[in-house]
Design an enzyme around this catalytic site. Structure first.
Site, short mmCIF file in Angstrom:
data_model
loop_
_atom_site.label_atom_id
_atom_site.label_comp_id
_atom_site.label_asym_id
_atom_site.label_seq_id
_atom_site.Cartn_x
_atom_site.Cartn_y
_atom_site.Cartn_z
N TYR A 151 0.85 -1.20 0.00
CA TYR A 151 0.00 0.00 0.00
C TYR A 151 0.89 1.26 0.00
O TYR A 151 0.51 2.31 -0.51
CB TYR A 151 -0.98 -0.02 1.18
CG TYR A 151 -2.23 0.81 0.94
CD1 TYR A 151 -3.07 0.57 -0.14
CD2 TYR A 151 -2.56 1.85 1.81
CE1 TYR A 151 -4.20 1.34 -0.35
CE2 TYR A 151 -3.70 2.62 1.61
CZ TYR A 151 -4.52 2.36 0.51
OH TYR A 151 -5.64 3.13 0.30
N LYS A 203 -3.51 8.09 2.93
CA LYS A 203 -4.74 7.85 3.71
C LYS A 203 -4.58 8.37 5.14
O LYS A 203 -5.56 8.84 5.74
CB LYS A 203 -5.12 6.36 3.70
CG LYS A 203 -5.57 5.84 2.34
CD LYS A 203 -6.76 6.59 1.76
CE LYS A 203 -7.37 5.86 0.58
NZ LYS A 203 -8.37 6.68 -0.14
P1 NDP Z 1 -12.30 3.33 -8.70
O1 NDP Z 1 -11.13 3.05 -9.57
O2 NDP Z 1 -13.61 2.86 -9.16
O3 NDP Z 1 -12.37 4.87 -8.32
C1 NDP Z 1 -11.26 5.72 -8.19
C2 NDP Z 1 -11.68 7.05 -8.73
O4 NDP Z 1 -10.67 8.06 -8.52
C3 NDP Z 1 -11.94 7.01 -10.22
O5 NDP Z 1 -13.28 7.33 -10.49
C4 NDP Z 1 -11.00 8.06 -10.77
O6 NDP Z 1 -11.60 8.81 -11.80
C5 NDP Z 1 -10.82 8.97 -9.58
N1 NDP Z 1 -9.69 9.89 -9.79
C6 NDP Z 1 -8.37 9.60 -9.89
N2 NDP Z 1 -7.68 10.72 -10.17
C7 NDP Z 1 -8.57 11.74 -10.23
C8 NDP Z 1 -8.49 13.14 -10.49
N3 NDP Z 1 -7.31 13.76 -10.71
N4 NDP Z 1 -9.62 13.90 -10.47
C9 NDP Z 1 -10.81 13.32 -10.24
N5 NDP Z 1 -10.97 12.00 -10.01
C10 NDP Z 1 -9.87 11.22 -10.00
O7 NDP Z 1 -11.91 2.64 -7.29
P2 NDP Z 1 -12.61 2.54 -5.88
O8 NDP Z 1 -14.07 2.70 -6.00
O9 NDP Z 1 -12.04 1.32 -5.28
O10 NDP Z 1 -11.96 3.78 -5.10
C11 NDP Z 1 -12.72 4.80 -4.49
C12 NDP Z 1 -12.11 5.17 -3.14
O11 NDP Z 1 -12.22 4.06 -2.26
C13 NDP Z 1 -10.65 5.54 -3.17
O12 NDP Z 1 -10.42 6.61 -2.28
C14 NDP Z 1 -9.98 4.29 -2.63
O13 NDP Z 1 -8.72 4.56 -2.05
C15 NDP Z 1 -11.00 3.88 -1.60
N6 NDP Z 1 -10.90 2.51 -1.11
C16 NDP Z 1 -11.00 1.44 -1.96
C17 NDP Z 1 -10.92 0.15 -1.48
C18 NDP Z 1 -11.00 -1.02 -2.39
O14 NDP Z 1 -10.66 -2.13 -1.97
N7 NDP Z 1 -11.45 -0.89 -3.62
C19 NDP Z 1 -10.70 -0.12 -0.05
C20 NDP Z 1 -10.64 1.07 0.77
C21 NDP Z 1 -10.73 2.33 0.25
P3 NDP Z 1 -11.36 8.46 -13.37
O15 NDP Z 1 -11.64 7.02 -13.57
O16 NDP Z 1 -12.35 9.36 -14.02
O17 NDP Z 1 -9.94 8.80 -13.59
C1 N5H Z 2 -2.89 -3.27 0.01
C2 N5H Z 2 -3.63 -3.11 -1.06
C3 N5H Z 2 -3.22 -3.63 -2.39
C4 N5H Z 2 -2.01 -2.85 -2.96
C5 N5H Z 2 -2.22 -1.38 -3.13
C6 N5H Z 2 -3.23 -0.84 -3.84
C7 N5H Z 2 -3.55 0.59 -3.83
C8 N5H Z 2 -4.56 1.07 -4.53
C9 N5H Z 2 -5.01 2.49 -4.48
C10 N5H Z 2 -4.68 3.36 -5.67
C11 N5H Z 2 -5.67 4.50 -5.64
C12 N5H Z 2 -4.76 2.59 -6.99
C13 N5H Z 2 -4.26 3.36 -8.18
O1 N5H Z 2 -4.01 4.54 -8.13
C14 N5H Z 2 -4.11 2.57 -9.46
C15 N5H Z 2 -3.53 3.39 -10.61
O2 N5H Z 2 -2.14 3.51 -10.47
C16 N5H Z 2 -3.79 2.67 -11.95
N1 N5H Z 2 -5.23 2.62 -12.25
C17 N5H Z 2 -5.87 3.61 -12.91
O3 N5H Z 2 -5.32 4.63 -13.31
C18 N5H Z 2 -7.36 3.40 -13.12
C19 N5H Z 2 -7.64 3.36 -14.61
C20 N5H Z 2 -8.10 4.54 -12.40
C21 N5H Z 2 -9.61 4.45 -12.53
O4 N5H Z 2 -7.78 4.43 -11.02
C22 N5H Z 2 -7.62 5.56 -10.28
N2 N5H Z 2 -7.37 5.33 -9.00
O5 N5H Z 2 -7.70 6.65 -10.77
C23 N5H Z 2 -4.90 -2.32 -0.97
C24 N5H Z 2 -6.16 -3.09 -1.34
C25 N5H Z 2 -6.33 -4.35 -0.48
C26 N5H Z 2 -7.39 -2.18 -1.08
C27 N5H Z 2 -7.48 -0.97 -2.01
C28 N5H Z 2 -7.58 -1.24 -3.47
C29 N5H Z 2 -7.44 0.26 -1.44
C30 N5H Z 2 -7.62 1.56 -2.14
O6 N5H Z 2 -7.28 2.59 -1.53
O7 N5H Z 2 -8.12 1.60 -3.27
#
Ligand code: NDP
Ligand code: N5H
Length: 257
Positions: free
Chosen positions: A159, A166
């Site tokens: 992470y 976070k």
């Molecule tokens: P998604 O990938 O569905 O959502 C992430 C979102 O972040 C996307 O909609 C992306 O928009 C947006 N984003 C990234 N960069 C920008 C930017 N510059 N401006 C505006 N929007 C941006 O993943 P999740 O639903 O999993 O993530 C949502 C939240 O939940 C995050 O804060 C994540 O850390 C948190 N979370 C997720 C967990 C998991 O296991 N999935 C666990 C705990 C917390 P776009 O696609 O349009 O770029």
């Molecule tokens: C311990 C874990 C697993 C390892 C770490 C994962 C971290 C994830 C968070 C970030 C936000 C992911 C991320 O930014 C991915 C991008 O580099 C590439 N993806 C993209 O650009 C896609 C297309 C767009 C939609 O994504 C974003 N973010 O813009 C953590 C997991 C067990 C839980 C988890 C997944 C946490 C979290 O914060 O999301």
């Protein structure tokens, strides 16, 4: 009888829907079910058509606006136009995070200054930027939620810099709650268990984290985005009226171990 609070004629802004698996999409559907008027924001033009087709599934017609949270002017103009089109804002769901994939594996300290700054900017500072821009338009008893993860409280392998982001986000929730409380605005976070979304795709050891939670968490199962969304509805509606500055874990109880 429905357990849902009624949010008819109340405007909520949902930020961070990438696709139908997004936690923000589950939140939007739940708010829509409760009768809310929705504004959905997306990061860039290329995400617009996908969001339009998702939004067509909602009961109420939603307003869609572009908002890249790295751009202060874009945030300001988004909130001005929300106010013009939808009046005062009852609540905001901030569900946005980003870190360079290369920094989400291997040694924590191998990240660069640029990767760190970008992750903190998008994943932590953006909450304050958004709340600040919405300040003139909040309803009397408005509520803001953001999404966080356990990796900000303790070390979770891979992470890495997102853990630091976070931790900054969780702390921002407390400072914002204290500053905005006198204006009637509540600010809280939901710490979600691992959910398979686009962000989670291809990162670290996601599958082993899912199975560890299933084996050890008190509830012995993973959580769904819908379960996160119903806690979101509680916090965003009058049901959560006495709660602010809080992090509620929706993770089958894993965080107590
Ligand atoms: P998604 O990938 O569905 O959502 C992430 C979102 O972040 C996307 O909609 C992306 O928009 C947006 N984003 C990234 N960069 C920008 C930017 N510059 N401006 C505006 N929007 C941006 O993943 P999740 O639903 O999993 O993530 C949502 C939240 O939940 C995050 O804060 C994540 O850390 C948190 N979370 C997720 C967990 C998991 O296991 N999935 C666990 C705990 C917390 P776009 O696609 O349009 O770029
Ligand atoms: C311990 C874990 C697993 C390892 C770490 C994962 C971290 C994830 C968070 C970030 C936000 C992911 C991320 O930014 C991915 C991008 O580099 C590439 N993806 C993209 O650009 C896609 C297309 C767009 C939609 O994504 C974003 N973010 O813009 C953590 C997991 C067990 C839980 C988890 C997944 C946490 C979290 O914060 O999301």
């Amino acid at each position: 009888m429905s357990i849902y609070p009624t949010l008819t004629n109340k405007t909520y802004v949902v930020m961070g829907i990438a696709n139908k698996r997004s936690i923000a999409w589950a939140i939007a559907k739940t708010l829509d079910e409760a009768g809310a008027k929705l504004v959905l924001t997306y990061a860039a033009e290329r995400f617009k058509s996908g969001l339009e087709s998702l939004a067509s599934e909602l009961k109420q017609e939603a307003i869609l606006l572009e908002c890249d949270v790295t751009n202060d002017e874009a945030i300001d103009s988004t909130f001005r136009s929300i106010h013009e089109q939808a009046g005062e804002i009852q609540g905001i769901a901030h569900s946005i995070a980003f870190a360079d994939k290369e920094a989400l594996r291997g040694e924590f300290s191998e990240m660069t200054r640029g990767q760190f700054a970008q992750a903190l900017d998008i994943s932590a500072y953006s909450l304050t930027a958004v709340v600040k821009a919405a300040k003139p338009y909040f309803a009397q008893d408005a509520s803001v939620i953001t999404l966080t993860y356990l990796g900000g409280e303790r070390v979770v392998p891979n992470y890495n810099l997102m853990g630091v982001a976070k931790a900054a986000l969780d702390s921002s929730v407390k400072y914002l709650a204290n500053e905005y409380g006198p204006h009637g605005v509540r600010v809280n976070a939901i710490s979600a268990g691992p959910i398979r979304t686009l962000s989670a795709k291809g990162v670290g050891d996601f599958n082993s984290i899912l199975s560890e939670l299933e084996q050890k968490a008190p509830l012995r199962r993973n959580v769904s985005a819908e379960e996160v969304a119903s806690t979101g509805l509680f916090l965003l509606s009058g049901m959560g009226s006495g709660v602010t500055g809080e992090v509620i874990h929706v993770d089958s109880g894993y965080h107590i171990l």
